[in-house]
Design a protein around this motif. Structure first.
Motif, short mmCIF file in Angstrom:
data_model
loop_
_atom_site.label_atom_id
_atom_site.label_comp_id
_atom_site.label_asym_id
_atom_site.label_seq_id
_atom_site.Cartn_x
_atom_site.Cartn_y
_atom_site.Cartn_z
N SER A 99 -28.60 45.25 -9.19
CA SER A 99 -27.38 44.47 -8.97
C SER A 99 -27.65 43.21 -8.16
CB SER A 99 -26.31 45.34 -8.29
OG SER A 99 -26.76 45.76 -7.02
N VAL A 100 -28.49 43.30 -7.14
CA VAL A 100 -28.82 42.11 -6.35
C VAL A 100 -29.59 41.11 -7.21
CG1 VAL A 100 -30.22 41.30 -4.41
CG2 VAL A 100 -28.71 43.25 -4.12
N ALA A 101 -30.51 41.59 -8.03
CA ALA A 101 -31.26 40.69 -8.91
C ALA A 101 -30.35 40.01 -9.92
CB ALA A 101 -32.37 41.46 -9.62
N MET A 102 -29.43 40.75 -10.50
CA MET A 102 -28.52 40.16 -11.48
C MET A 102 -27.57 39.17 -10.81
SD MET A 102 -27.67 43.28 -14.09
CE MET A 102 -26.66 42.31 -15.17
N LEU A 103 -27.08 39.51 -9.63
CA LEU A 103 -26.21 38.57 -8.92
C LEU A 103 -26.97 37.30 -8.52
CD1 LEU A 103 -24.09 40.93 -6.65
CD2 LEU A 103 -23.27 39.50 -8.52
N TYR A 132 -28.11 31.62 -9.51
CA TYR A 132 -29.16 30.62 -9.71
C TYR A 132 -28.91 29.80 -10.98
CZ TYR A 132 -33.79 28.60 -10.28
OH TYR A 132 -34.84 27.73 -10.45
N VAL A 133 -28.49 30.46 -12.06
CA VAL A 133 -28.31 29.75 -13.33
C VAL A 133 -26.88 29.29 -13.53
CG1 VAL A 133 -30.21 30.96 -14.42
CG2 VAL A 133 -27.89 31.84 -14.68
N ALA A 134 -26.01 29.41 -12.55
CA ALA A 134 -24.59 29.11 -12.73
C ALA A 134 -24.35 27.64 -13.08
CB ALA A 134 -23.82 29.49 -11.47
N LYS A 135 -25.08 26.70 -12.51
CA LYS A 135 -24.83 25.28 -12.77
C LYS A 135 -25.25 24.88 -14.18
CE LYS A 135 -24.53 22.43 -8.78
NZ LYS A 135 -25.13 21.44 -7.92
N GLU A 136 -26.41 25.36 -14.62
CA GLU A 136 -26.93 24.92 -15.92
C GLU A 136 -26.36 25.73 -17.08
OE1 GLU A 136 -29.28 25.89 -13.47
OE2 GLU A 136 -29.48 23.86 -12.69
N VAL A 137 -26.33 27.06 -16.94
CA VAL A 137 -25.90 27.92 -18.05
C VAL A 137 -24.81 28.84 -17.52
CG1 VAL A 137 -26.73 29.46 -19.87
CG2 VAL A 137 -28.33 27.89 -18.79
N TRP A 138 -23.58 28.35 -17.55
CA TRP A 138 -22.47 29.09 -16.94
C TRP A 138 -22.18 30.40 -17.66
CZ3 TRP A 138 -18.34 30.20 -19.94
CH2 TRP A 138 -18.21 29.47 -21.12
#
Length: 162
Positions: free
Chosen positions: A94-98, A103-109
């Motif tokens: 869960s921590v890795a997925m979060l 981390y990728v939220a800006k580029e690949v929402w």
């Protein structure tokens, strides 16, 4: 009947164990004064043998219970280690997925939404609770389909070819 008459007893001839047993029985019978006294001696010995038998049965029962208790404790210890390992794996996933979602939220929402959405909940449920329902899979599939459709619609049109 005495020791000399022991050869006249029926039984397998030539077997040293049987003949030695018969000899010992004859000597005991002669030492006690005959078959009547031997019968009295055996009747007096019978309650003691019954008590010893009961003690041995109780000891065997206690040993069996101790073995069962040890097996149960070992099984419970293994289950505890398995539960703790599952809990740690669930926390790590869960921590890795979060983290990956942030981390990728800006580029690949849409990928961030997928990583932090129902799939995260479904994977944590599998690791921590060790169960998976059909509704979980349907929810993850439906969400993935909706995100893919939203991602395709949100793409800007390709620039015209020169």
């Amino acid at each position: 009947m005495n020791v000399e008459d022991s050869n006249a007893l029926p039984g397998p001839t030539g077997d040293p164990v049987v003949s030695a047993g018969i000899e010992i029985a004859m000597k005991w019978g002669a030492a006690l004064g005959g078959p009547d006294q031997l019968k009295v001696a055996f009747e007096a010995l019978e309650p003691q043998l019954k008590r010893e038998h009961q003690v041995r049965l109780r000891q065997l029962e206690l040993q069996r219970e101790a073995a069962e208790r040890a097996a149960r404790e070992t099984r419970e210890r293994r289950q505890h280690v398995f539960r703790i390992t599952s809990l740690c794996a669930g926390v790590i996933v869960s921590v890795a997925m979060l983290g990956a979602g942030v981390y990728v939220a800006k580029e690949v929402w849409w990928l961030a939404t997928l990583l932090c959405g129902p799939s995260l909940i479904a994977l944590v449920k599998i690791f921590v609770l060790r169960r998976s329902d059909a509704d979980d899979s349907k929810t993850v599939t439906r969400t993935l389909r909706n995100l893919t459709n939203a991602g395709i619609q949100a793409q800007p049109p390709s620039p015209p070819a020169p």
